[in-house]
Design an enzyme around this catalytic site. Sequence first.
Site, short mmCIF file in Angstrom:
data_model
loop_
_atom_site.label_atom_id
_atom_site.label_comp_id
_atom_site.label_asym_id
_atom_site.label_seq_id
_atom_site.Cartn_x
_atom_site.Cartn_y
_atom_site.Cartn_z
N HIS A 187 0.86 -1.20 0.00
CA HIS A 187 0.00 0.00 0.00
C HIS A 187 0.89 1.25 0.00
CE1 HIS A 187 -3.25 2.65 0.84
NE2 HIS A 187 -4.06 1.77 1.41
N GLU A 284 -0.27 1.29 -5.81
CA GLU A 284 -0.03 0.04 -5.09
C GLU A 284 0.05 -1.14 -6.04
OE1 GLU A 284 -3.17 -0.29 -2.11
OE2 GLU A 284 -3.51 1.88 -2.30
#
Length: 308
Positions: A187, A284
């Site tokens: 992330h 991501e």
Amino acid sequence: MILMGALLPVGTTPPVRSRSRCTLFAGLNKDSPSSSVQITEGLGKLPKVQLSSSHGSEAEIYLYGGCITSWKAANCKDLLFVRPDAVFNGQKPISGGIPHCFPQFGPGPMQQHGFARNMNWTIANFEDFEGDPIITLELRDSPYSRSMWDFAFQALYTIKLSSKSLSTKLVVTNTDRKPFSFSSALHTYFRASAASASVRGLKGCKTLNKDPDPLNPLEGKEAREVITFPGFVDCVYLDSPTELELDNGLGDTISIKNKNWSDAVLWNPYLTMEACYKDFVCVENAKIVPIQLQPEQSWVVEQELSAA
């Protein structure tokens, strides 16, 4: 060798010798400026690993969550972003840098994004290769993880710092006697001017747009060559290419390469995070559709961030 499909038997994973905490710390010189891998005390008194390349780049990693919180390429400012509301108390995940989403991406039967970002990783190995530090972190199942996901596993996360790049390799191995499935992502929060940032390389990908309803994403196909962040953005790109390009709007161009991460996610919270949304974007690498591992199988993925 990384094979297509990235499912490897345990025996093909290079062995990494585990070390006890006291042995590990004794092997790292906290005071020597020439040491490329050092343990320091970070925010909230959490253990932090400082990587320093002889070529001028630096990175910081918190063992809590196995989270890379800073990456400075040679002669560059920090290219990652940690939110001002990030908590360093060993209880909540660190909001920023490169948090792990494992064994679940997003909401689901367990807590948001799984438990890997809420656990203490250990150092399995470290070395210096021609002035560039390489460190491997390890995460194994525990009573805490088994309370949410009752499987035995091992995750090895290798981080290599070079003059202009930050590379990671994640190896997840099923050490249980029964198969399991999971999803995952890195992330990554990039420091950016959200109003000026853009991403290239996703044209033609199938999209799952979570705006306005994250529980019922709209399916579509990306038609844009250059994707911007004009407001709230939360979009999954399935079967994404092996390289994307981020212009962070601050004068930096970052190449985001991957091996075997099959999908990508773009995210900016806009006014739902009014204090800082202007200062970052998330790009991501992810595996959205759950992958199943049989006992003694491993899943291997790599990411390389490079500053132009």
